[in-house]
Design an enzyme around this catalytic site. Structure first.
Site, short mmCIF file in Angstrom:
data_model
loop_
_atom_site.label_atom_id
_atom_site.label_comp_id
_atom_site.label_asym_id
_atom_site.label_seq_id
_atom_site.Cartn_x
_atom_site.Cartn_y
_atom_site.Cartn_z
N TYR A 130 9.70 -15.32 22.10
CA TYR A 130 8.98 -14.07 22.30
C TYR A 130 8.75 -13.40 20.95
O TYR A 130 9.69 -13.18 20.20
CB TYR A 130 9.76 -13.12 23.22
CG TYR A 130 8.89 -11.96 23.64
CD1 TYR A 130 8.17 -12.00 24.83
CD2 TYR A 130 8.72 -10.85 22.82
CE1 TYR A 130 7.33 -10.98 25.20
CE2 TYR A 130 7.87 -9.82 23.17
CZ TYR A 130 7.17 -9.89 24.36
OH TYR A 130 6.32 -8.87 24.72
N GLN A 191 5.97 -10.20 31.94
CA GLN A 191 5.16 -11.28 32.51
C GLN A 191 5.18 -12.53 31.64
O GLN A 191 5.17 -13.66 32.14
CB GLN A 191 3.71 -10.81 32.77
CG GLN A 191 2.93 -10.35 31.56
CD GLN A 191 3.14 -8.86 31.25
OE1 GLN A 191 4.13 -8.25 31.66
NE2 GLN A 191 2.21 -8.27 30.51
N ASN A 214 10.97 -5.37 23.61
CA ASN A 214 11.31 -4.01 24.07
C ASN A 214 12.18 -4.06 25.33
O ASN A 214 12.67 -5.12 25.72
CB ASN A 214 10.02 -3.22 24.31
CG ASN A 214 9.16 -3.82 25.42
OD1 ASN A 214 9.63 -4.63 26.22
ND2 ASN A 214 7.90 -3.44 25.45
N SER A 237 19.13 -2.15 14.78
CA SER A 237 19.68 -2.78 13.59
C SER A 237 20.71 -1.88 12.89
O SER A 237 20.70 -0.66 13.05
CB SER A 237 18.54 -3.10 12.64
OG SER A 237 18.95 -4.03 11.68
N GLN A 259 17.40 -0.34 6.12
CA GLN A 259 17.76 -0.51 7.53
C GLN A 259 17.24 0.65 8.36
O GLN A 259 16.73 0.47 9.47
CB GLN A 259 19.29 -0.62 7.65
CG GLN A 259 19.79 -1.55 8.71
CD GLN A 259 19.16 -2.93 8.62
OE1 GLN A 259 18.81 -3.48 9.66
NE2 GLN A 259 18.96 -3.50 7.45
N HIS A 262 13.70 0.64 9.95
CA HIS A 262 13.37 -0.24 11.07
C HIS A 262 13.07 0.54 12.34
O HIS A 262 12.20 0.18 13.13
CB HIS A 262 14.52 -1.19 11.38
CG HIS A 262 14.41 -2.51 10.67
ND1 HIS A 262 13.38 -3.38 10.89
CD2 HIS A 262 15.20 -3.10 9.75
CE1 HIS A 262 13.54 -4.46 10.13
NE2 HIS A 262 14.64 -4.31 9.42
N GLU A 327 26.41 -5.72 11.81
CA GLU A 327 25.41 -6.78 11.82
C GLU A 327 25.20 -7.29 10.39
O GLU A 327 25.29 -8.49 10.12
CB GLU A 327 24.10 -6.21 12.38
CG GLU A 327 22.97 -7.22 12.47
CD GLU A 327 21.63 -6.58 12.81
OE1 GLU A 327 21.52 -5.33 12.73
OE2 GLU A 327 20.69 -7.32 13.12
N HIS A 328 24.90 -6.36 9.46
CA HIS A 328 24.72 -6.69 8.04
C HIS A 328 25.80 -5.99 7.23
O HIS A 328 26.00 -4.79 7.40
CB HIS A 328 23.38 -6.19 7.52
CG HIS A 328 22.19 -6.69 8.28
ND1 HIS A 328 21.52 -5.91 9.21
CD2 HIS A 328 21.53 -7.87 8.23
CE1 HIS A 328 20.51 -6.60 9.72
NE2 HIS A 328 20.49 -7.79 9.14
N ASP A 361 16.70 -10.82 5.02
CA ASP A 361 15.69 -10.65 6.07
C ASP A 361 14.56 -11.65 5.93
O ASP A 361 13.90 -11.98 6.92
CB ASP A 361 15.09 -9.24 6.00
CG ASP A 361 16.00 -8.20 6.63
OD1 ASP A 361 16.87 -8.58 7.43
OD2 ASP A 361 15.85 -7.02 6.30
N GLU A 415 47.32 -29.87 43.12
CA GLU A 415 46.25 -28.90 43.41
C GLU A 415 45.66 -29.12 44.81
O GLU A 415 44.62 -28.53 45.13
CB GLU A 415 45.16 -28.98 42.33
CG GLU A 415 45.66 -28.53 40.95
CD GLU A 415 44.57 -28.49 39.88
OE1 GLU A 415 43.44 -28.95 40.16
OE2 GLU A 415 44.86 -28.01 38.78
N HIS A 420 40.44 -36.43 44.81
CA HIS A 420 40.57 -36.62 43.37
C HIS A 420 41.67 -37.65 43.08
O HIS A 420 41.49 -38.58 42.29
CB HIS A 420 40.95 -35.30 42.67
CG HIS A 420 39.82 -34.32 42.53
ND1 HIS A 420 39.21 -33.73 43.60
CD2 HIS A 420 39.21 -33.82 41.42
CE1 HIS A 420 38.25 -32.90 43.16
NE2 HIS A 420 38.23 -32.95 41.84
#
Lengths: 435, 435
Positions: A130, A191, A214, A237, A259, A262, A327-328, A361, A415, A420
């Site tokens: 995506y 969709q 999103n 981020s 950052q 963003h 994250e960073h 990045d 068991e 088995h």
């Protein structure tokens, strides 16, 4: 104003805990809408995708125009400057070289009991990526998602990218071509995720879906998880910079802003062992914000979620960093390698002041799809492994079965799984008969 | 009656497609109940867990009795026979040896541009393992979940296992001790998952939750995903056996029943290139079902979801197998290794008639937590990697930044991320000033 904290203050613990738990994103509850869209695509296929694209992207298509043709891609790509083209190629080459080292090994061995064991890795047969349209349409993200898939050996890689009002980003198409993407569809939203997961008359289904989006895209990915694999659901981020006073405050301020620009929900935090340095960085952020192109985004991010934390030592900084699990993480200190060894939880570490996060990045080589919202405690950035799966292998000889079969039979009986046990016993009896 | 299909029949494709899409499990919609339970545990902590345990497990506890004490564990373990103890130890040793080979390597290298790149793996700090109580309380599953976590180096590993009416399985406690589990709590259901994810006064939170459970447990795991990591959501078990006519039909029948006896929703499928052999296996299943202890479970599973598929060749069998993407695949043919190389999608492959699937459930070494419901197309069995995460590393020198920084700046500008570009430009300007 960002938060200013000092670890020697009496109320530090409460204030730092509040920083950790601050909710930065209101996820609108779009799940009911998304469920309806997915159901519609499953029922009506292409026609549902076309109707929803007309509605949301104001774009009337026919089924045979869902995919970009090679000629269309050629035409768009021809608009890209030679310099941008060269930069994308360099980035792709470096990202590919890094990710090729992630390819896992198959293994096979025979153990003391005579059992041959091992495993084998293989790519998924088809993956879908995506790519957001509009403002957040980043060719770098195309490279970061598509190249690991192709390094993994995925034979069929499809991209979906919405083109609201028919507008598309030529750099996204060029990045897709450089990365070796096989199909590009001009659709987006829930969709597009549904079409990738379930397939339509025109779009064959895939087995794995990755890439940012999103709230609708995120909700759709959650819903199709299980039918297909998905990567993480990314949040806003974050960057944490640990810097001592021997840094240029302007550089560190720019890194924090890189950052913040963003997303208004992004978070930039500085931890330093020098309060004066911290104030100098904050002052520089304010100055740079006056002229920054994206000050309408970076300003609110810094004011609402930014923080400058003063600590007594770099060891203390490392301990706080692990609670943030950023994250960073930029380590702008005299011995960044030594400090990095005290860090347990981080998506990506950038070592030393010559390594601004922006390098990662685009062009460093490691992936820029990284765990957010403290999930670096338990998850990793996107990698070649996300596009592969492992099959385990086991082969017994009669001798191996004689040695380890009786214990399996005993555990099966304990068991209460009689069949088995019998499946092992039947073979052991044959061996005993044969002497 | 199981389904009998022949790939040469005119209606085969439709019948096989129906077999693939048959819904075997009605998941009750328990999500609203689970959301309420999680909210209750987050708000009231221990007291919520105690109240819910009293309600669902008919067990009145106090907070200080939530965890099994070492003395309690000793007492329970002393009930285990020496033979069962030895069998569990052998299984643990073999599972540990297999999983130790999965430990990933850290990497670091310096490339042509002078950039030092790499990554580093580390364990999660704490993991929680859900162990079902009652009928499906399997010590083998404790080993299969806990050993990979401990091989990964997880310093804190907690188990939750409900003990309805106070009844617990000594073998589960012994398996936990052998595997090196650190804490065992006598709680279950969604409340146990919530306690592990969010913590209570008595139970510290974990970062990763794995292990099988009922619909409530599965819904709770889905809900806490993001706050913590989770493993897969497992569906009913499946086996596919590909067998030629040179097999003992009784063995193959028992192998099919060893999956059918797990669950009325389990699925056992035979693909053979000899229709007479397929009929002989089905006849043997019927005969064995007359006396099988769990015939009330295995019978419905085989009748409702079992299938015998006759094909023209083993190549055809491999192609059909990939469409099924089975959790367990037994290859009882003359050259199982050659056939395995034609298989793309399977959780685990058992090679040859001396390797019944039950060996893999207990003692072979590979993990028995495997992808179900066709998810072997995109996911893998549980492994050491599920309890680890990777941090990527990058360090530029001034020289490296000079070489690759300009391309990063250009890509940042092309994405309208000015501060990203400036963070690189500031450093490049300094280098230019310094000559």
């Amino acid at each position: 104003m960002p938060v200013f904290l000092n670890s020697s203050d009496a109320d530090f613990e409460a204030a730092f805990a509040a920083l950790l738990t601050a909710k930065r994103e209101d996820s609108p509850d779009v799940d009911a809408v998304v469920a309806q869209i997915i159901s519609d695509v499953r029922t009506r296929g292409d026609q549902a995708v076309l109707d929803l694209t007309a509605k949301f992207d104001r774009l009337d298509l026919t089924a045979d125009a869902l995919a970009f043709s090679a000629a269309e891609i050629d035409r768009e790509i021809s608009k890209v400057s030679a310099e941008d083209h060269a930069a994308l190629e360099l980035a792709a080459t470096r990202i590919r070289a890094y990710h090729e080292r992630q390819l896992p090994q198959d293994e096979s061995w025979t153990d003391d009991a005579g059992a041959t064991l091992g495993w084998r890795w293989g790519p998924v047969s088809a993956a879908g990526l995506y790519v957001p349209g509009g403002l957040a349409s980043y060719p770098s993200s195309v490279l970061m998602n598509a190249i690991p898939a192709k390094v993994a050996g995925v034979p069929r890689l499809a991209i979906v990218v919405p083109t609201p009002d028919g507008i598309c980003n030529p750099l996204v198409l060029l990045a897709a071509r450089i990365a070796g993407v096989d199909e590009i569809y001009r659709i987006g939203g829930a969709q597009a995720v549904a079409a990738l997961a379930y397939g339509t008359e025109t779009i064959p289904p895939v087995d794995k879906i990755t890439g940012p989006g999103n709230a609708f895209v995120a909700a759709a990915k959650r819903r199709v998880f299980g039918k297909v694999g998905i990567d993480m659901i990314a949040g806003p981020s974050e960057i944490l910079v640990i810097a001592d006073k021997d840094n240029d405050p302007d550089w560190i301020a720019t890194d924090l802003l890189s950052q913040a620009e963003h997303d208004e929900s992004a978070q930039s935090i500085l931890i330093t062992d020098d309060a004066d340095f911290g104030r100098a960085v904050a002052a520089s952020v304010d100055t740079q914000l006056e002229t920054l192109e994206r000050r309408a985004i970076a300003g609110p991010s810094w004011r609402d979620y930014g923080a400058v934390v003063t600590v007594g030592s770099l060891d203390e900084a490392a301990a706080l960093s692990d609670r943030i699990a950023p994250e960073h993480l930029e380590l702008c200190v005299a011995d960044p390698v030594a400090l990095s060894q005290k860090i347990t939880h981080a998506g990506a570490i950038f070592l030393g002041a010559w390594t601004p996060e922006a390098i990662g990045d685009y062009i460093g080589g490691p992936n820029h799809v990284l765990p957010t919202a403290r999930s670096a405690r338990f998850s990793s950035g996107l990698s070649v492994l996300d596009f592969m799966k492992r099959t385990t292998l086991a082969q017994m000889t009669p001798e191996a079965l004689k040695r380890i079969g009786p214990a399996a039979e005993r555990l099966a009986i304990s068991e209460s799984l009689q069949a088995h046990g019998l499946s092992v016993r039947a073979r052991l009896d044959r061996l005993n008969e044969e002497g």
